[in-house]
Design a protein around this motif. Structure first.
Motif, mmCIF file in Angstrom:
data_model
loop_
_atom_site.group_PDB
_atom_site.id
_atom_site.type_symbol
_atom_site.label_atom_id
_atom_site.label_comp_id
_atom_site.label_asym_id
_atom_site.label_seq_id
_atom_site.Cartn_x
_atom_site.Cartn_y
_atom_site.Cartn_z
ATOM 1 N N ILE A 87 0.945 -1.371 0.334
ATOM 2 C CA ILE A 87 -0.108 0.181 0.076
ATOM 3 C C ILE A 87 0.838 1.117 0.129
ATOM 4 O O ILE A 87 1.680 1.542 0.685
ATOM 5 C CB ILE A 87 -0.709 -0.360 1.244
ATOM 6 N N TYR A 88 0.538 2.234 -0.987
ATOM 7 C CA TYR A 88 1.230 3.381 -1.299
ATOM 8 C C TYR A 88 0.616 4.845 -0.415
ATOM 9 O O TYR A 88 -0.870 4.805 -1.539
ATOM 10 C CB TYR A 88 1.818 3.822 -2.143
ATOM 11 N N ASP A 89 0.969 5.617 0.014
ATOM 12 C CA ASP A 89 -0.072 6.635 0.183
ATOM 13 C C ASP A 89 0.142 7.788 -0.452
ATOM 14 O O ASP A 89 1.366 8.087 -0.666
ATOM 15 C CB ASP A 89 -0.326 6.914 1.698
ATOM 16 N N ALA A 90 -0.803 8.305 -1.040
ATOM 17 C CA ALA A 90 -0.652 9.053 -2.537
ATOM 18 C C ALA A 90 -1.424 10.057 -2.037
ATOM 19 O O ALA A 90 -2.107 10.599 -3.165
ATOM 20 C CB ALA A 90 -1.273 8.849 -4.202
ATOM 21 N N THR A 91 -2.610 10.698 -0.829
ATOM 22 C CA THR A 91 -3.576 11.562 -0.691
ATOM 23 C C THR A 91 -2.679 12.802 -0.412
ATOM 24 O O THR A 91 -1.593 12.974 0.373
ATOM 25 C CB THR A 91 -4.167 10.736 0.510
ATOM 26 N N PRO A 92 -3.358 13.787 -0.808
ATOM 27 C CA PRO A 92 -2.751 15.144 -0.768
ATOM 28 C C PRO A 92 -2.686 15.424 0.137
ATOM 29 O O PRO A 92 -3.759 15.434 0.851
ATOM 30 C CB PRO A 92 -3.722 15.866 -2.404
ATOM 31 N N GLY A 93 -1.907 16.523 0.173
ATOM 32 C CA GLY A 93 -1.593 16.980 2.085
ATOM 33 C C GLY A 93 -0.045 17.492 1.875
ATOM 34 O O GLY A 93 0.152 19.065 1.487
ATOM 35 N N CYS A 94 0.521 17.491 2.435
ATOM 36 C CA CYS A 94 1.956 17.791 3.460
ATOM 37 C C CYS A 94 2.473 17.611 1.697
ATOM 38 O O CYS A 94 3.525 18.640 1.491
ATOM 39 C CB CYS A 94 2.190 17.420 4.268
ATOM 40 N N VAL A 95 2.885 16.626 1.408
ATOM 41 C CA VAL A 95 4.261 16.581 0.365
ATOM 42 C C VAL A 95 3.418 17.002 -1.082
ATOM 43 O O VAL A 95 1.962 16.604 -1.634
ATOM 44 C CB VAL A 95 3.521 15.242 0.007
ATOM 45 N N PRO A 96 3.524 17.721 -1.546
ATOM 46 C CA PRO A 96 3.333 18.375 -3.520
ATOM 47 C C PRO A 96 2.926 17.083 -4.227
ATOM 48 O O PRO A 96 3.760 16.093 -3.689
ATOM 49 C CB PRO A 96 4.740 18.942 -3.806
ATOM 50 N N GLU A 97 1.735 17.965 -5.024
ATOM 51 C CA GLU A 97 0.910 16.201 -6.004
ATOM 52 C C GLU A 97 1.740 15.933 -6.630
ATOM 53 O O GLU A 97 1.647 14.712 -6.486
ATOM 54 C CB GLU A 97 -0.435 16.768 -6.160
ATOM 55 N N ASP A 98 2.977 16.472 -7.160
ATOM 56 C CA ASP A 98 3.673 16.247 -8.310
ATOM 57 C C ASP A 98 4.899 14.933 -7.515
ATOM 58 O O ASP A 98 4.944 14.036 -8.671
ATOM 59 C CB ASP A 98 4.065 16.364 -9.094
ATOM 60 N N VAL A 99 5.339 15.119 -6.551
ATOM 61 C CA VAL A 99 6.191 14.446 -5.665
ATOM 62 C C VAL A 99 5.015 12.638 -5.495
ATOM 63 O O VAL A 99 5.660 12.376 -6.048
ATOM 64 C CB VAL A 99 6.734 15.088 -5.012
ATOM 65 N N LEU A 100 3.921 12.844 -5.298
ATOM 66 C CA LEU A 100 3.219 11.867 -4.611
ATOM 67 C C LEU A 100 2.844 11.120 -5.703
ATOM 68 O O LEU A 100 2.898 9.663 -5.658
ATOM 69 C CB LEU A 100 1.403 11.997 -4.032
ATOM 70 N N GLU A 101 2.463 11.642 -7.360
ATOM 71 C CA GLU A 101 2.340 10.604 -8.593
ATOM 72 C C GLU A 101 3.317 10.412 -9.006
ATOM 73 O O GLU A 101 3.401 9.116 -9.515
ATOM 74 C CB GLU A 101 1.852 12.534 -9.340
ATOM 75 N N ASP A 102 4.315 10.788 -8.643
ATOM 76 C CA ASP A 102 5.759 10.095 -9.416
ATOM 77 C C ASP A 102 6.090 8.850 -8.329
ATOM 78 O O ASP A 102 6.348 7.683 -8.712
ATOM 79 C CB ASP A 102 7.290 11.354 -9.264
ATOM 80 N N GLY A 103 6.132 9.265 -7.065
ATOM 81 C CA GLY A 103 5.740 7.760 -6.566
ATOM 82 C C GLY A 103 4.628 7.016 -6.014
ATOM 83 O O GLY A 103 5.225 5.982 -6.965
ATOM 84 N N ALA A 104 3.730 7.258 -7.341
ATOM 85 C CA ALA A 104 2.450 6.345 -6.959
ATOM 86 C C ALA A 104 3.161 5.712 -8.212
ATOM 87 O O ALA A 104 2.814 4.111 -8.451
ATOM 88 C CB ALA A 104 1.418 7.184 -7.029
ATOM 89 N N LYS A 105 3.793 5.953 -9.235
ATOM 90 C CA LYS A 105 3.617 5.715 -10.624
ATOM 91 C C LYS A 105 5.322 5.003 -10.801
ATOM 92 O O LYS A 105 4.811 3.720 -10.550
ATOM 93 C CB LYS A 105 4.436 7.084 -11.860
ATOM 94 N N THR A 106 5.610 5.162 -9.683
ATOM 95 C CA THR A 106 7.498 4.185 -9.637
ATOM 96 C C THR A 106 6.730 3.437 -8.582
ATOM 97 O O THR A 106 7.068 2.162 -8.357
ATOM 98 C CB THR A 106 8.370 5.157 -8.489
ATOM 99 N N PHE A 107 6.110 3.364 -7.261
ATOM 100 C CA PHE A 107 5.044 2.251 -6.881
ATOM 101 C C PHE A 107 4.265 1.264 -7.818
ATOM 102 O O PHE A 107 4.507 -0.392 -7.178
ATOM 103 C CB PHE A 107 4.393 2.720 -5.690
ATOM 104 N N THR A 108 3.447 1.236 -8.466
ATOM 105 C CA THR A 108 3.128 0.705 -9.695
ATOM 106 C C THR A 108 3.800 -0.311 -10.265
ATOM 107 O O THR A 108 3.888 -1.075 -10.307
ATOM 108 C CB THR A 108 1.708 1.555 -10.210
ATOM 109 N N GLU A 109 4.753 0.793 -11.311
ATOM 110 C CA GLU A 109 5.358 -0.464 -11.735
ATOM 111 C C GLU A 109 6.257 -1.185 -11.013
ATOM 112 O O GLU A 109 6.391 -2.385 -11.811
ATOM 113 C CB GLU A 109 6.785 0.469 -12.668
ATOM 114 N N ILE A 110 6.424 -1.557 -10.059
ATOM 115 C CA ILE A 110 7.210 -1.905 -9.692
ATOM 116 C C ILE A 110 6.619 -3.256 -9.622
ATOM 117 O O ILE A 110 7.263 -4.111 -9.437
ATOM 118 C CB ILE A 110 8.361 -1.906 -8.265
#
Length: 163
Positions: free
Chosen positions: A106-129
């Motif tokens: 599970i990866y939390d990409a809920t908008p909040g403190c972390v910039p959304e573009d950082v979360l989206e990049d993280g979600a992409k990396t997470f999903t690909e791996i």
């Protein structure tokens, strides 16, 4: 009963852990410092002192874990350090989880403190791996409402445990 690892033992992580403990699961929650230990142990979870800034400190935390949760969408800090938690640190953590008992992520990409573009990049990396290694994985995106986030996270853990 399953063992669940939560990387990110803040209020959200502990709230999810409490729900899962109430259902009979074993929880291991990471915290960066000894000061976080009592809040984790008070809910009945196992405390693991380790930091995603030094991933070797988390390697043992994966022992006998069925579901690993990277709940760092609310982390605060220097912009480059936060970005690393959602890119190179996340990537390395996932590579460590591949040869373990982890069968759901599970990866939390809920908008909040972390910039959304950082979360989206993280979600992409997470999903690909996760897809590359055939590990069931879910990205949480439920918004800032804490109750909605907690409900979605609990349903997600339960779903991964059934799969």
């Amino acid at each position: 009963m399953a063992r669940i690892l939560i990387v990110g033992g803040g209020a959200r992580g502990r709230a999810l852990a409490q729900r899962m403990i109430d259902q009979g699961h074993a929880l291991r929650i990471t915290t960066r410092t000894e000061e976080g230990r009592s809040a984790i142990q008070d809910i009945g979870a196992e405390c693991w002192i380790g930091t995603p800034d030094r991933l070797a400190t988390l390697r043992g935390a994966l022992d006998r874990v069925a579901i690993a949760c990277w709940l760092l969408a609310q982390v605060q800090g220097e912009a480059h350090e936060v970005a690393e938690l959602h890119s190179s640190r996340l990537q390395f953590f996932l590579s460590q989880a591949i040869d373990t008992t982890v069968r759901g992520l599970i990866y939390d990409a809920t908008p909040g403190c972390v910039p959304e573009d950082v979360l989206e990049d993280g979600a992409k990396t997470f999903t690909e791996i996760a897809e590359l290694n055939a590990i069931p994985a879910v990205v949480l995106r439920s918004g800032e409402d804490e109750n909605a986030w907690l409900d979605e996270a609990e349903r997600t853990v339960q779903s991964l445990l059934r799969s």
